[in-house]
Design a protein around this motif. Structure first.
Motif, PDB file in Angstrom:
ATOM      1  N   SER A 195     -29.181 -10.834  43.299  1.00 39.68           N
ATOM      2  CA  SER A 195     -28.012  -9.948  43.256  1.00 39.68           C
ATOM      3  C   SER A 195     -26.732 -10.716  43.560  1.00 39.68           C
ATOM      4  CB  SER A 195     -28.160  -8.808  44.271  1.00 39.68           C
ATOM      5  OG  SER A 195     -29.243  -8.013  43.918  1.00 39.68           O
ATOM      6  N   SER A 196     -26.606 -11.890  42.970  1.00 35.14           N
ATOM      7  CA  SER A 196     -25.402 -12.679  43.220  1.00 35.14           C
ATOM      8  C   SER A 196     -24.971 -13.389  41.938  1.00 35.14           C
ATOM      9  CB  SER A 196     -25.664 -13.716  44.312  1.00 35.14           C
ATOM     10  OG  SER A 196     -26.436 -14.774  43.782  1.00 35.14           O
ATOM     11  N   ARG A 197     -23.722 -13.858  41.954  1.00 35.45           N
ATOM     12  CA  ARG A 197     -23.213 -14.609  40.818  1.00 35.45           C
ATOM     13  C   ARG A 197     -24.062 -15.840  40.548  1.00 35.45           C
ATOM     14  NH1 ARG A 197     -17.529 -14.820  39.722  1.00 35.45           N
ATOM     15  NH2 ARG A 197     -16.770 -12.724  39.967  1.00 35.45           N
ATOM     16  N   LEU A 198     -24.574 -16.424  41.632  1.00 35.83           N
ATOM     17  CA  LEU A 198     -25.354 -17.649  41.522  1.00 35.83           C
ATOM     18  C   LEU A 198     -26.610 -17.424  40.664  1.00 35.83           C
ATOM     19  CD1 LEU A 198     -24.686 -20.358  42.716  1.00 35.83           C
ATOM     20  CD2 LEU A 198     -26.261 -19.869  44.597  1.00 35.83           C
ATOM     21  N   GLY A 199     -27.259 -16.266  40.859  1.00 33.65           N
ATOM     22  CA  GLY A 199     -28.452 -15.941  40.075  1.00 33.65           C
ATOM     23  C   GLY A 199     -28.114 -15.777  38.605  1.00 33.65           C
ATOM     24  N   ILE A 200     -27.002 -15.073  38.316  1.00 35.91           N
ATOM     25  CA  ILE A 200     -26.570 -14.886  36.925  1.00 35.91           C
ATOM     26  C   ILE A 200     -26.255 -16.246  36.307  1.00 35.91           C
ATOM     27  CG2 ILE A 200     -24.867 -13.777  35.438  1.00 35.91           C
ATOM     28  CD1 ILE A 200     -24.461 -11.702  37.665  1.00 35.91           C
ATOM     29  N   PHE A 201     -25.628 -17.101  37.116  1.00 36.97           N
ATOM     30  CA  PHE A 201     -25.278 -18.451  36.664  1.00 36.97           C
ATOM     31  C   PHE A 201     -26.537 -19.243  36.276  1.00 36.97           C
ATOM     32  CE2 PHE A 201     -25.028 -22.862  38.175  1.00 36.97           C
ATOM     33  CZ  PHE A 201     -24.081 -23.370  37.309  1.00 36.97           C
ATOM     34  N   VAL A 202     -27.600 -19.124  37.081  1.00 37.10           N
ATOM     35  CA  VAL A 202     -28.859 -19.819  36.768  1.00 37.10           C
ATOM     36  C   VAL A 202     -29.410 -19.331  35.430  1.00 37.10           C
ATOM     37  CG1 VAL A 202     -31.287 -20.037  37.445  1.00 37.10           C
ATOM     38  CG2 VAL A 202     -29.493 -20.351  39.151  1.00 37.10           C
ATOM     39  N   ALA A 203     -29.423 -17.999  35.234  1.00 41.12           N
ATOM     40  CA  ALA A 203     -29.965 -17.432  33.996  1.00 41.12           C
ATOM     41  C   ALA A 203     -29.146 -17.881  32.786  1.00 41.12           C
ATOM     42  CB  ALA A 203     -29.995 -15.911  34.089  1.00 41.12           C
ATOM     43  N   LEU A 204     -27.822 -17.872  32.913  1.00 35.34           N
ATOM     44  CA  LEU A 204     -26.973 -18.234  31.777  1.00 35.34           C
ATOM     45  C   LEU A 204     -27.023 -19.736  31.494  1.00 35.34           C
ATOM     46  CD1 LEU A 204     -23.901 -15.883  32.287  1.00 35.34           C
ATOM     47  CD2 LEU A 204     -25.905 -15.573  30.838  1.00 35.34           C
ATOM     48  N   THR A 205     -27.250 -20.539  32.541  1.00 33.47           N
ATOM     49  CA  THR A 205     -27.419 -21.979  32.322  1.00 33.47           C
ATOM     50  C   THR A 205     -28.703 -22.221  31.543  1.00 33.47           C
ATOM     51  OG1 THR A 205     -26.307 -22.401  34.414  1.00 33.47           O
ATOM     52  CG2 THR A 205     -27.518 -24.233  33.463  1.00 33.47           C
ATOM     53  N   PHE A 206     -29.762 -21.489  31.916  1.00 33.18           N
ATOM     54  CA  PHE A 206     -31.041 -21.620  31.210  1.00 33.18           C
ATOM     55  C   PHE A 206     -30.879 -21.326  29.719  1.00 33.18           C
ATOM     56  CE2 PHE A 206     -34.804 -19.507  29.454  1.00 33.18           C
ATOM     57  CZ  PHE A 206     -35.765 -20.476  29.636  1.00 33.18           C
ATOM     58  N   ILE A 207     -30.280 -20.163  29.389  1.00 36.12           N
ATOM     59  CA  ILE A 207     -30.243 -19.798  27.966  1.00 36.12           C
ATOM     60  C   ILE A 207     -29.253 -20.641  27.166  1.00 36.12           C
ATOM     61  CG2 ILE A 207     -31.102 -17.417  28.184  1.00 36.12           C
ATOM     62  CD1 ILE A 207     -27.785 -17.164  27.478  1.00 36.12           C
ATOM     63  N   GLY A 208     -28.274 -21.266  27.828  1.00 32.59           N
ATOM     64  CA  GLY A 208     -27.290 -22.076  27.100  1.00 32.59           C
ATOM     65  C   GLY A 208     -27.693 -23.531  26.951  1.00 32.59           C
ATOM     66  N   LEU A 209     -28.784 -23.920  27.633  1.00 30.03           N
ATOM     67  CA  LEU A 209     -29.175 -25.333  27.688  1.00 30.03           C
ATOM     68  C   LEU A 209     -29.312 -26.038  26.333  1.00 30.03           C
ATOM     69  CD1 LEU A 209     -31.687 -26.651  30.291  1.00 30.03           C
ATOM     70  CD2 LEU A 209     -31.744 -27.547  27.991  1.00 30.03           C
ATOM     71  N   PRO A 210     -29.987 -25.415  25.327  1.00 29.62           N
ATOM     72  CA  PRO A 210     -30.218 -26.189  24.100  1.00 29.62           C
ATOM     73  C   PRO A 210     -28.966 -26.445  23.255  1.00 29.62           C
ATOM     74  CG  PRO A 210     -31.645 -24.245  24.215  1.00 29.62           C
ATOM     75  CD  PRO A 210     -30.610 -24.098  25.267  1.00 29.62           C
ATOM     76  N   PHE A 211     -27.935 -25.605  23.400  1.00 32.75           N
ATOM     77  CA  PHE A 211     -26.827 -25.662  22.444  1.00 32.75           C
ATOM     78  C   PHE A 211     -26.133 -27.016  22.420  1.00 32.75           C
ATOM     79  CE2 PHE A 211     -27.278 -21.074  23.014  1.00 32.75           C
ATOM     80  CZ  PHE A 211     -27.233 -20.650  21.709  1.00 32.75           C
ATOM     81  N   ILE A 212     -25.750 -27.529  23.606  1.00 32.72           N
ATOM     82  CA  ILE A 212     -24.992 -28.776  23.634  1.00 32.72           C
ATOM     83  C   ILE A 212     -25.881 -29.960  23.255  1.00 32.72           C
ATOM     84  CG2 ILE A 212     -23.797 -30.360  25.193  1.00 32.72           C
ATOM     85  CD1 ILE A 212     -22.831 -27.326  26.285  1.00 32.72           C
TER      86      ILE A 212
END
Lengths: 277, 304
Positions: free
Chosen positions: A136-153
């Motif tokens: 329930s924190s920004r940090l958790g959302i950040f982890v999830a969004l880092t995971f799904i964005g990983l392959p793009f770059i």
């Protein structure tokens, strides 16, 4: 002259209209049922503003982290040999292939207070209960969004890095540039369009993400509720007009991003043919 | 070119040898950073899924998968993928044929429009179908109108309790939308790169349009097509956001595998949720394996 132009283009336009364009037009039709004042009031209500700030801020942070680590992963995969390289190369696409709901429950459990990672990052809240700093924190959302964005770059930078002409680097170093200068002055400028494209793709994907975030985010209004969850909440309350108004804001942002990505990709292609010819 | 043996005793100039390489400690640092990042974000979650799935033993694992609600979800997911993948495949081939083999005005606009579903949030993808087919949407307005156009159609639909939203057709439509660009996106650049000379030659030699497609084009694009189908299928079977808006989540009826996982997780049946999730994780691993294999095949074709 090859046959089938009218048939294939006709079917393409028909199917595109039926599946994509007409349903998308429904969003703009529905939002026009609100008056301008109602529309504006909905899209600027405090809960919506808080969700935009959260969604944009965390998406931006996740895309930036992926920019740095994605470049390192792409660099290592193209330039070095190491044990397990083929496996790592194949695994980079995991966030594309793994369904978001699976990613969502996995990250939520992994980073919970009893999870493999979360257990090392806990604090005691005002009710004297142990909590994971990711839950329930920004940090958790950040982890999830880092995971799904990983392959793009990784996937946008990798082919460009593979195609760089070795002679350019050799020329630079024979003229006295050290390794850092070669990277900074010769290689990095050639990678810039691809890095920007990958960054924009990861950012755009993160803005609309739903499944991988909802399990870890807690979805507390004004705090950890991302915009797609807010739209879902309005829908659950049968507030179709309000859901649609917020969707219009997100769609406009997505379209602007899509256009900039197309311009960036055009720039990448032109940049490369120019440098590598 | 000189044979390798003749240059064996010529010492490399140190500066030249290092022009494309970093000092060993930098290499180690970069490889270490990359592997830590990949390990933390990709390998650990993957291991976690399978560990949790078997946390209560193999018996519980199969019990979680072999039960009516799970089977119903599996069947619905297979149905949605079974309809959306072939349709998007036909669309992808048609779009690529029109775009790659012909010149026409507005091609770039068409390309951008085909990409649109990629940039739409899954939740909004579901919402647009609710607005078209829901009770508050176009279809609802039509069915509830006092004097609808084509009254026989409205009556027939009302009599048969015709539903799209909160029913299977809505799930299929939402799945088609989110997987719309996959095959087209793989085929368009591939067919553009291959040009049209081979097809034109076949035409000159008297082949019919279908013969040209089956004998010339299809063998050239088969790996790209397979690649697109694999990615399209993975997304179709795993879609969550769009489907959760239109499904209504009626257990045993409108729950797909991802929605069933969510239901189990919300019931605190974590092991059950991970057992079913392991099926999709396995599908993801198979997808990655096939993808790597197809890339290998495609590279071999291009090298020829």
């Amino acid at each position: 002259m090859l046959p089938g132009f009218k048939l294939t283009l006709g079917f393409t336009l028909f199917y595109l209209g039926l599946i994509v364009l007409i349903p998308l037009a429904a969003v703009f039709w529905k939002s026009s049922s609100l008056s301008w004042a109602e529309f504006w009031q909905t899209v600027t209500m405090p809960q919506a503003m808080a969700s935009y700030r959260l969604t944009f801020g965390v998406s931006l942070g996740a895309a930036l982290v992926n920019l740095v680590f994605g470049l390192i992963v792409a660099w290592v995969l193209v330039r070095y040999e190491f044990f397990g390289k083929k496996l790592v190369d194949a695994l980079v696409d995991l966030p594309f292939a793994l369904p978001t709901a699976v990613a969502g429950i996995t990250l939520a459990s992994l980073y919970s207070k009893n999870g493999w990672i979360g257990q090392f990052f806990t604090y005691t809240d005002e009710h004297h209960e142990v909590q994971s700093i990711f839950f329930s924190s920004r940090l958790g959302i950040f982890v999830a969004l880092t995971f799904i964005g990983l392959p793009f770059i990784v996937r946008t930078v990798q082919p460009i890095l593979e195609d760089i002409d070795p002679e350019l680097e050799e020329a630079a170093s024979s003229l006295g540039a050290n390794r850092w200068q070669v990277f900074h002055r010769v290689i990095l400028p050639m990678l810039t369009p691809a890095l920007l494209t990958g960054f924009a793709l990861a950012f755009a994907r993160a803005l609309g993400e739903y499944g991988s975030v909802i399990f870890i985010a807690g979805n507390i209004p004004m705090k950890t509720q991302i915009t797609p969850v807010l739209i879902m909440q309005e829908l659950d309350m049968y507030e179709y007009g309000r859901a649609t108004a917020i969707a219009v804001v997100m769609l406009v942002v997505s379209f602007v991003l899509l256009l900039s990505i197309n311009v960036l990709q055009w720039w990448t292609n032109r940049h490369n043919t120019h440098n590598l010819a | 070119m000189t044979p390798a043996g003749t240059t064996l005793h010529v010492p490399h100039h140190p500066a030249r040898r290092h022009t494309r390489s970093e000092p060993p400690y930098v290499r180690r640092l970069l490889i270490g950073t990359a592997l830590t990042f990949i390990g933390l974000f990709l390998i650990l979650p993957l291991l976690f899924v399978f560990t949790q799935a078997f946390a209560k033993g193999i018996g519980f694992y199969f019990h979680s998968i072999d039960e009516p609600m799970a089977w119903s979800a599996i069947k619905l997911t297979l149905l949605a993928a079974g309809i959306s993948v072939p349709l998007n495949c036909v669309f992808g081939v048609c779009a690529a044929w029109a775009i790659a083999k012909f010149d026409f005005y507005g091609k770039n606009v068409l390309l951008t429009l085909i990409d649109l579903p990629f940039s739409v949030s899954p939740v909004i993808a579901g919402l647009i179908y609710v607005l078209v087919f829901g009770t508050q949407g176009w279809l609802g307005l039509y069915l509830n109108a006092d004097h609808p156009a084509l009254p026989w159609l409205a009556n027939w639909l009302n009599d048969h309790n015709f539903k799209i939203i909160y029913a299977v057709p809505g799930i299929v439509l939402a799945t088609i939308f989110v997987t719309f660009p996959f095959v087209a996106r793989e085929l368009i650049p591939l067919m553009q790169a291959q040009g049209r000379s081979e097809e034109e030659a076949a035409r000159v030699l008297g082949a019919s349009g279908w013969q040209v497609f089956w004998r010339v084009t299809l063998p050239n694009i088969k790996w790209g097509l397979l690649y697109g189908v694999i990615l399209c299928n993975a997304r179709a079977m795993g879609e969550f956001g769009a489907v959760s808006v239109v499904s209504g989540k009626i257990r045993g009826q409108t729950n797909t595998i991802p929605l069933h996982i969510e239901a189990l997780y919300d019931d605190y049946n974590f092991t059950g949720a991970f057992a079913v999730a392991s099926l999709l994780a396995l599908l993801a691993l198979v997808t990655l394996g096939l993808k790597t294999w197809v890339e290998h095949k495609n590279a071999a074709v291009l090298d020829k």
